[in-house]
Scaffold this active site. Structure first.
Site, PDB file in Angstrom:
ATOM      1  N   ASP A  79      48.880  40.884  14.393  1.00 28.73           N
ATOM      2  CA  ASP A  79      48.488  41.721  13.263  1.00 28.73           C
ATOM      3  C   ASP A  79      48.515  40.958  11.954  1.00 28.73           C
ATOM      4  O   ASP A  79      49.104  39.877  11.848  1.00 28.73           O
ATOM      5  CB  ASP A  79      49.407  42.942  13.159  1.00 28.73           C
ATOM      6  CG  ASP A  79      50.864  42.560  12.917  1.00 28.73           C
ATOM      7  OD1 ASP A  79      51.351  41.643  13.589  1.00 28.73           O
ATOM      8  OD2 ASP A  79      51.518  43.177  12.047  1.00 28.73           O
ATOM      9  N   GLU A 146      54.058  42.987  13.745  1.00 25.53           N
ATOM     10  CA  GLU A 146      55.152  42.245  13.124  1.00 25.53           C
ATOM     11  C   GLU A 146      55.323  42.640  11.664  1.00 25.53           C
ATOM     12  O   GLU A 146      56.432  42.749  11.154  1.00 25.53           O
ATOM     13  CB  GLU A 146      54.883  40.740  13.244  1.00 25.53           C
ATOM     14  CG  GLU A 146      56.026  39.842  12.819  1.00 25.53           C
ATOM     15  CD  GLU A 146      55.990  39.431  11.352  1.00 25.53           C
ATOM     16  OE1 GLU A 146      56.927  38.761  10.899  1.00 25.53           O
ATOM     17  OE2 GLU A 146      54.999  39.768  10.666  1.00 25.53           O
TER      18      GLU A 146
END
Length: 488
Positions: A79, A146
């Protein structure tokens, strides 16, 4: 996209970065990039699995001659932080990042670039796809989410990975080898209130704070960057004397892990005191701009008369408590480490402030490499917000990563860096949140280290990655992989 991106060297990395950045991958919206990574593994004939959390694990056997070397886990997160300038028309859910080259830098057009952590992902993809790079057996771990919760790392169960050494490719200075990081906890304060009608003769204004640099709320927290929420609060405080300014709505900041760059408030001023209120606010604005003249030369603070007047505002007593609570809430560095020179131990970012239709929401991210200090600051914030009548929740807590200066993989990385650069690498711990601490809970025997290329302005539209640094990072990574020791 500038077509030259995928022609940069090392071609194995940049081609994959260009392909990756064509896929939307905002945090918590990683479905498309998950499918992209599974397709990549299939196209390269690699064994891949997706766990119940969404993490993807791709395995590749050792090249000839390295079958007896320790198994390496190469790890990066899929991400990216989704931030854009207000005047940029972009949808992170449907569009790929538009990139360009400026000198030695690759950057994006008005948005975050996703070099954090896309360069790490692309490097791993380049190694997995290559038939020429020397390496031991590899487990490639691509985690999700994350940036907004570490939920991928938290959800990875023990026993899935068999590797001996984990190389996390998620730090942002190419002369540093990271052996520790901060943990974090989300602090969220909420409250409802009953709005009241605007007084007769009131004049509406839009207050805007913009032009700040923004940045990573961990790695950049010590730089003295302007926080749009704190700056707006000072303006509101100067205007509310004798209830002359009344707040109707406020939207400041965005993501918890980004230093807020912009804030916009809708207010009404007492018609009889309009000039004096504006004068006070302008005086405060001038003081703030003077204070930040060096660090934030682009700071703009505007007071613009609105065409329509809001029908309702926050009651004066509620507003005073709200402004005072934001004033009291700590933002920035709370404590420096006593063990490691120049390391921020504990900090807080007042990341998002929202006032709308009788609802208040304040979101912070508190970080620390010491758990007790993390919760000390979080409880101080809780106290400030509870005094104004908020409900306060502490959530999403994750641990830091305790440094191990005697790490075996650290010795190898230091030797390789010295050989390639004729200089010593800086061995550091960082104030960002890396996944190593979380992964270490289920894999306590795994030797972990983190490194990466130079990335500036992460978590902001100013994000950029150095082309020459990526070349340095790639050369370093390949030599490390080619020199992994044998299993005992």
């Amino acid at each position: 996209m500038d077509n030259k991106i995928d022609q940069l060297e090392p071609r194995e990395l940049w081609t994959n970065f260009a392909a990756l950045n064509a896929v939307p991958r905002a945090s918590k919206k990683e479905e498309q990039v998950m499918a992209f990574m599974m397709d990549f593994a299939a196209q390269n004939g690699l064994d891949a699995q997706q766990d119940e959390t969404g993490n993807i694990i791709v395995r590749k056997p050792a090249t000839t001659g390295m079958e007896n070397a320790k198994t390496i886990v190469l790890q990066s997160h899929l991400d990216m932080v989704h931030q854009k300038n207000n005047d940029t028309d972009f949808d992170f859910g449907t569009q790929g990042i538009k990139m360009l080259i400026e000198g030695d830098w690759v950057k994006a057009q008005g948005t975050t670039l996703g070099a954090d952590n896309g360069i790490g992902v692309a490097a791993i993809m380049g190694i997995l796809a290559s038939s020429e790079i020397k390496h031991p057996a590899i487990e490639a771990l691509f985690t999700i989410d994350e940036e907004t919760g570490m939920t991928g790392a938290m959800g990875l169960k023990g026993g899935v990975l068999k590797g001996d050494i984990l190389l996390n490719l998620d730090t942002e200075q190419d002369n540093e080898i990271d052996i520790g990081c901060a943990g974090g906890v989300d602090v969220t304060a909420t409250k409802t209130y009953t709005e009241e009608p605007v007084a007769d003769g009131a004049v509406a204004y839009t207050l805007t704070v913009k032009g700040l640099q923004g940045g990573h709320s961990g790695m950049d927290i010590h730089k003295g960057l302007g926080n749009a929420n704190k700056i707006m609060n000072r303006i509101l405080n100067s205007g509310q004397q004798n209830a002359g300014l009344r707040l109707a709505a406020l939207q400041g900041g965005s993501l918890r892990n980004a230093v807020p760059r912009e804030s916009v408030a809708q207010v009404v001023l007492s018609g009889t005191d309009e000039a004096s209120i504006l004068e006070r606010m302008q005086r405060t604005a001038d003081e703030i701009k003077f204070e930040y003249r060096t660090m934030e030369p682009g700071l703009e603070i505007r007071f613009e008369k609105a065409e329509t007047t809001p029908a309702q505002v926050m009651p004066a007593a509620e507003q005073k408590a709200f402004v005072q609570a934001i004033y009291a809430a700590h933002n920035g560095v709370y404590r420096m480490s006593a063990e490691l020179e120049d390391l921020v131990e504990t900090s807080n970012n007042i990341a998002r402030v929202s006032v709308e239709k009788g609802k208040i929401s304040i979101k912070c991210l508190t970080r620390s490499s010491v758990e007790s200090s993390k919760f000390d600051l979080a409880n101080a914030l809780r106290a400030a917000f509870e005094l104004m009548g908020c409900d306060v929740e502490l959530s999403g807590s994750y641990p830091g990563w305790t440094p191990n200066p005697n790490s075996e993989i650290l010795k190898l990385l230091k030797a390789v860096y010295q050989k390639q650069n004729n200089a010593q690498a800086e061995v550091v711990a960082c104030h960002a949140g890396l996944e190593c601490g979380i992964l270490g809970k289920n894999y306590p025997q795994m030797d972990m280290i983190s490194f990466g290329p130079t990335i500036l302005g992460a978590h902001s539209p100013a994000e950029r990655v150095s082309i020459s640094s990526v070349q340095k990072f790639w050369k370093f990574l390949l030599e490390v992989l080619g020199n992994i020791p044998a299993k005992v």
